[in-house]
Scaffold this active site. Structure first.
Site, PDB file in Angstrom:
ATOM      1  N   HIS A  29      -8.858  -1.172  -8.400  1.00 20.98           N
ATOM      2  CA  HIS A  29      -8.463  -0.014  -7.601  1.00 20.98           C
ATOM      3  C   HIS A  29      -7.325   0.750  -8.273  1.00 20.98           C
ATOM      4  O   HIS A  29      -7.365   1.971  -8.393  1.00 20.98           O
ATOM      5  CB  HIS A  29      -8.048  -0.484  -6.205  1.00 20.98           C
ATOM      6  CG  HIS A  29      -7.729   0.635  -5.265  1.00 20.98           C
ATOM      7  ND1 HIS A  29      -8.692   1.330  -4.592  1.00 20.98           N
ATOM      8  CD2 HIS A  29      -6.541   1.185  -4.886  1.00 20.98           C
ATOM      9  CE1 HIS A  29      -8.135   2.256  -3.832  1.00 20.98           C
ATOM     10  NE2 HIS A  29      -6.822   2.189  -3.996  1.00 20.98           N
TER      11      HIS A  29
ATOM     12  N   ASP B  76       0.845  -1.190   0.000  1.00 28.33           N
ATOM     13  CA  ASP B  76       0.000   0.000   0.000  1.00 28.33           C
ATOM     14  C   ASP B  76       0.884   1.246   0.000  1.00 28.33           C
ATOM     15  O   ASP B  76       1.512   1.564   1.006  1.00 28.33           O
ATOM     16  CB  ASP B  76      -0.903  -0.022   1.246  1.00 28.33           C
ATOM     17  CG  ASP B  76      -2.108   0.893   1.110  1.00 28.33           C
ATOM     18  OD1 ASP B  76      -1.963   1.964   0.517  1.00 28.33           O
ATOM     19  OD2 ASP B  76      -3.186   0.513   1.619  1.00 28.33           O
TER      20      ASP B  76
END
Lengths: 435, 435
Positions: free
Chosen positions: A335, A241
């Site tokens: 995403h 991330d």
């Protein structure tokens, strides 16, 4: 006591200077890893100051490397933005008590800046009776920001950046006002949880006559010693991330640091905008998925974060690639595909600095865990950076099946400081408050 | 993926053996510090396995020392009792769902033991789709205990230790039943918060058909790298907490490990009793005190934990010493004086393994922080060890002005395990469940 509190003798020395050469904070921390093969022991205390003083003995003990690990406090920009993520964060939202004005708020910010300057360098703040609690800086940073109402309280609404207001509501949001906008924010980051707790407590009590805590969000990344500081951390879905983040000074200048009065008023130049979103992650339903589905919804491989069209985390994604059936390899609703800047909007980027949270399950909840992400990002202008990206994600992201935005707050982060009078503010927001 | 998941190839290898010589867990972790001056890099990864396999490369990188830091799982006793305190703890109390019996509980404990054995060694548990989340053991330990009702559920009330019942109520207690006794407890300790979260989640979901979480207490000590593992950590009052602890195997045998059927039934030999007390600490009112008053209430100096009659943390206290006015140097109502074993009760000792907690302030609370101690202690019999000590503290401890016990639970910790059939249980509680 002097053996435990090497900095005590400096209690009245208000004007110390860093002993080593001054580097940018980010390069400073990255530098340690580059040197690691040459100087194994120095690298052992990654991100540690190149110590030339009495702390050299502690620094040489690899079991104590966090006792000498400091991030410079003063600088053109505040620390805690381009600083590699430390293991822990407390994001503390304060509301100013009734009766505050520019004068009282200046007093608070002077106190806070002085205390943060000392705490982050492993020194006892003036008046603290707990010198033993400040001897392990562990890369502590304390970053201060101002919320929308702050400018009304100090009587300078015209100095509020145009974008500093609650973010537009997105249709998928389920915002709990308990995690909403506040007058002031402190982002306290540290590799040591005891130092974090003490710094949080100290800053809180220093403010107690002026402000009260509205909310506190507590998050974590991997510990110092589990991951190279410049590498990308994982969230609780197991995803890397933060792959797409600025890494060069030019990138920070291009879309993170405020450097034009088109972005914010003059006093805010060198600052940035901080968005704090609390994102619930439904582990129960996520874990039902096989790895293929998890990777497809993200657009990246789980094991190394490479785009599904690549082999390395930092390979550029090929959104045109098709598989044997002519279908896109990277789902346009993944995403990653939706988070990527539009072709004609190269500045739709930001510095992501998210932390995981994982608290005791909420009794009566339909989820067996209370986990997610404290999504923190920094940019010049949220309305042209965070908002359009989030609008695309809100409208189409496959991950929305498992994530829900439950909190939202936005702040302007004033520029960095200097301890000595100079061209820079000596305390957070000085040129705003004294203008 | 193999580069990220060195243990993946072993997924079907259910019977691995530790590669190095087997040491007691406690000595194992302490050993690293003794060797530190001789082998600086090895010591850099304090408490790391003496690696002889493919993890040698990672172990040699001081920025990654936690990726190879393991505590042996199998042994005469469970890990997490004599193991030096890791940086983080999740204490998770489970209640067994209606319909459980000895058979289903055996199944749960087999699953859990297998999964804990793998997770603690940095291996992916069978069936887990998240191998990337298990590669940083960071001294993970998972310790299992049984509460009072457990023995009724498995239909063996006669095997319950006589002392395994809610502790007697002390007059100063303000117990919240939300932190009360439960059927099973897991104490998960780790130097890495992400590994801790994943191990907690994995153990929880493995149990989801059998049990649900009743409460979870999250605590912390200093980070790995801030303190030598064998040193005494500080609590949020700034006190060294745990000075009087067993340090030798004989001390553990003398008053921690159950080794007589007078203490507990045969199946529990090699186990211990765990008491978990949640203790609120009122920082607001504590911080009003000057250092002298703080030290007097404790009976020890704050800076190094020495008794007020000594100069070193481990100096024996002289309770007879008088000052110039003929007053006792150590207040007989100080915490230390009352916690010390009575002269005729040398076994009034225990292994203290407390963790700090510091959560978001409770809205409407009269305290500005929500902080305290998860006081965990281990002993042979709480009724002759914890209870008489706590009775003295309840009745007289000066610290009671600032601390309040708000939670209480007691468990029997079954003995350690062996992976291969042998004289030891292969899973937690096997000889109890199969007797």
């Amino acid at each position: 006591m002097s053996s435990l509190c090497p900095h005590n003798a400096n209690d009245n020395n208000r004007h110390h200077e860093p002993s080593g050469p001054v580097l940018s904070r980010r390069n400073f921390m990255l530098g340690a890893s580059v040197a690691s093969s040459a100087v194994a022991l120095a690298a052992c205390s990654n991100a540690v100051t190149a110590s030339t003083d009495s702390s050299a003995e502690q620094a040489a003990d690899p079991q104590l490397h966090l006792t000498t690990a400091t991030v410079p406090f003063d600088g053109e920009h505040q620390a805690g933005v381009d600083t590699p993520g430390q293991a822990h964060v407390n994001v503390i939202a304060f509301s100013l008590r009734a009766g505050n004005n520019a004068e009282s708020v200046s007093r608070l910010l002077k106190l806070w800046t002085e205390d943060a300057r000392r705490l982050t360098q492993g020194e006892n703040p003036l008046g603290s009776l707990e010198p033993e609690m400040t001897t392990t800086p562990a890369n502590l940073t304390i970053t201060c920001g101002f919320g929308p109402r702050f400018f009304d309280i100090i009587g300078k609404p015209e100095q509020r950046p145009e974008w500093l207001a609650p973010l537009p509501k997105f249709s998928e949001d389920k915002l709990d006002p308990a995690w909403g906008d506040s007058d002031i924010v402190l982002q306290v980051c540290c590799d040591d949880p005891v130092t974090l707790a003490f710094a949080t407590r100290h800053m809180h009590r220093a403010a107690v006559d002026f402000a009260q805590i509205q909310w506190m969000q507590q998050g974590f990344l991997t510990a110092n010693g589990s991951r190279k500081p410049e590498s990308t951390p994982r969230n609780l879905f197991g995803q890397l991330d933060g792959t797409v983040n600025p890494r060069k000074d030019e990138e920070y200048d291009d879309y993170v640091w405020i450097n034009s009065t088109k972005q914010a008023p003059k006093w805010a130049q060198g600052g940035t905008c901080m968005v704090v979103r609390r994102i619930n992650m439904d582990l129960d339903r996520w874990e039902i998925l096989d790895r293929f589905s998890r990777e497809e919804s993200m657009g990246r491989f789980l094991h190394n974060g490479a785009p599904l069209t690549g082999t390395d985390e930092f390979d550029p994604a090929d959104f045109e690639a098709r598989d044997d059936y002519g279908l896109p390899v990277i789902d346009p609703r993944s995403h990653m595909a939706l988070a990527a800047p539009a072709a004609n909007e190269p500045k739709q980027r930001m510095r992501r600095r998210a932390y995981n949270y994982d608290e005791a399950p909420i009794p009566g909840s339909d989820q067996s865990s209370n986990a997610g992400l404290i999504f923190i990002c920094f940019q010049q202008n949220p309305l042209t950076q965070f908002v359009p990206i989030q609008q695309r994600l809100n409208d189409g992201d496959r991950l929305n099946e498992w994530i829900t935005h439950i909190g939202s707050a936005v702040y302007v982060i004033p520029p960095g400081t200097s301890e000595n009078e100079s061209t820079r503010d000596t305390y957070w927001g000085q040129s705003l408050l004294e203008s």
